[in-house]
Scaffold this active site. Sequence first.
Site, PDB file in Angstrom:
ATOM      1  N   HIS A  20       0.819  -1.187  -0.144  1.00 20.45           N
ATOM      2  CA  HIS A  20       0.008  -0.077  -0.056  1.00 20.45           C
ATOM      3  C   HIS A  20       0.738   1.216   0.145  1.00 20.45           C
ATOM      4  CE1 HIS A  20      -3.072  -2.656   2.430  1.00 20.45           C
ATOM      5  NE2 HIS A  20      -3.680  -2.454   0.960  1.00 20.45           N
ATOM      6  N   LYS A  44     -15.392  -8.029   5.248  1.00 24.54           N
ATOM      7  CA  LYS A  44     -13.917  -8.392   5.655  1.00 24.54           C
ATOM      8  C   LYS A  44     -14.190  -8.109   7.449  1.00 24.54           C
ATOM      9  CE  LYS A  44     -11.164  -7.152   2.135  1.00 24.54           C
ATOM     10  NZ  LYS A  44     -10.077  -6.339   1.536  1.00 24.54           N
ATOM     11  N   ARG A  93      -2.267  -6.777  -7.573  1.00 29.48           N
ATOM     12  CA  ARG A  93      -0.849  -7.635  -7.599  1.00 29.48           C
ATOM     13  C   ARG A  93      -1.020  -8.519  -8.670  1.00 29.48           C
ATOM     14  NH1 ARG A  93      -3.304  -8.344  -1.793  1.00 29.48           N
ATOM     15  NH2 ARG A  93      -5.097  -8.374  -3.107  1.00 29.48           N
ATOM     16  N   SER A 131      -3.400  -7.847   3.411  1.00 31.34           N
ATOM     17  CA  SER A 131      -3.300  -7.531   4.767  1.00 31.34           C
ATOM     18  C   SER A 131      -3.826  -8.841   5.473  1.00 31.34           C
ATOM     19  CB  SER A 131      -4.523  -6.431   4.938  1.00 31.34           C
ATOM     20  OG  SER A 131      -4.051  -5.326   4.534  1.00 31.34           O
TER      21      SER A 131
HETATM   22  O1  PNS Z   1      -9.266  -2.831   0.534  1.00 30.98           O
HETATM   23  P1  PNS Z   1     -10.407  -3.224   0.006  1.00 30.98           P
HETATM   24  O2  PNS Z   1     -11.136  -3.741   1.152  1.00 30.98           O
HETATM   25  O3  PNS Z   1     -10.445  -4.167  -1.325  1.00 30.98           O
HETATM   26  O4  PNS Z   1     -11.373  -1.887  -0.532  1.00 30.98           O
HETATM   27  C1  PNS Z   1     -12.497  -1.816  -1.106  1.00 30.98           C
HETATM   28  C2  PNS Z   1     -13.176  -0.578  -0.774  1.00 30.98           C
HETATM   29  C3  PNS Z   1     -13.217  -0.042   0.585  1.00 30.98           C
HETATM   30  C4  PNS Z   1     -12.444   0.403  -1.785  1.00 30.98           C
HETATM   31  C5  PNS Z   1     -14.827  -0.631  -1.497  1.00 30.98           C
HETATM   32  O5  PNS Z   1     -15.466  -1.605  -0.794  1.00 30.98           O
HETATM   33  C6  PNS Z   1     -15.552   0.622  -1.318  1.00 30.98           C
HETATM   34  O6  PNS Z   1     -15.274   1.429  -2.321  1.00 30.98           O
HETATM   35  N1  PNS Z   1     -16.291   0.776  -0.340  1.00 30.98           N
HETATM   36  C7  PNS Z   1     -17.174   2.039  -0.164  1.00 30.98           C
HETATM   37  C8  PNS Z   1     -18.636   1.921  -0.604  1.00 30.98           C
HETATM   38  C9  PNS Z   1     -18.791   1.788  -2.263  1.00 30.98           C
HETATM   39  O7  PNS Z   1     -18.623   2.774  -2.793  1.00 30.98           O
HETATM   40  N2  PNS Z   1     -18.941   0.625  -2.453  1.00 30.98           N
HETATM   41  C10 PNS Z   1     -19.165   0.433  -4.008  1.00 30.98           C
HETATM   42  C11 PNS Z   1     -18.052  -0.066  -4.725  1.00 30.98           C
HETATM   43  S1  PNS Z   1     -18.035  -0.264  -6.405  1.00 30.98           S
END
Ligand code: PNS
Length: 165
Positions: A20, A44, A93, A131
Site C-alpha cells: 500500500h 471483511k 497485484r 493484509s
Molecule cells: O481494500 P479493499 O477492502 O479491497 O477496498 C474496497 C473498498 C473499501 C475500496 C470498496 O469496498 C469501497 O469503495 N467501499 C465504499 C462503498 C462503495 O462505494 N461501494 C461500491 C464500490 S463499487
Amino acid sequence: MSKSIKAIFAGSFDPVTNGHVDIIERASKLFDELKIGVLINPNKNSLFTIEERMNLIKEATCHIDNVEIIFFEGLLIDYCKQNDISVLVRGVRSAADVDYELQMAHMNKELCTDIETVILPTNTKYSFVSSSLIKEVLHFNAEIKNLVPACVLRELSKKNNKKDK
Ligand code: PNS
C-alpha cells in the site's frame, strides 16, 4: 492556470502494508492531492479499529507532503463528488485482482461518469502481500518485517502478545 487534480486511494488497510505504501508514494507523485480513505468493508473482519488504521497510515506516510488520511461511511463516489475528487486510485497485484478492480471501476463509472479509476500495478516485490495474509502468518509468529511498515510491525506484535497471554 491548470486545475489541481485530487485523487483518493480508498481501502480497508487492516493493516497498511508496504505494498500500500508503495502505491501511496507513487500516486502522490501523479496527483496534486491524494486522500487515503480508510473505509469499512462489510465483507471483511477487522483486526484494527478505524482509528488505529488511520494512525498507522499517518505514521507510515509521514514522509509524503500531499497526503491526507480520512474516514467516511457511504459510497466512495458520493464522497468524491462532494469533495471535488476526480480520480480513484487502486493497486493490483495479480490477474485475480484485475477482475475485482474492473468490476468496481465499471460500477463506479456507471454511478458517476466524471470520475476515473487509475489502476497501478503493485511493485513486484510486494505482489504476494495482502493484509489478510500478513495477519494469517503473524498468527504463527512468522517473520514479516520486510512486508509492513515498522509502526505496523510494532502494533501487530502488541496484538499478538496480548493474544498469547
Ligand atoms: O481494500 P479493499 O477492502 O479491497 O477496498 C474496497 C473498498 C473499501 C475500496 C470498496 O469496498 C469501497 O469503495 N467501499 C465504499 C462503498 C462503495 O462505494 N461501494 C461500491 C464500490 S463499487
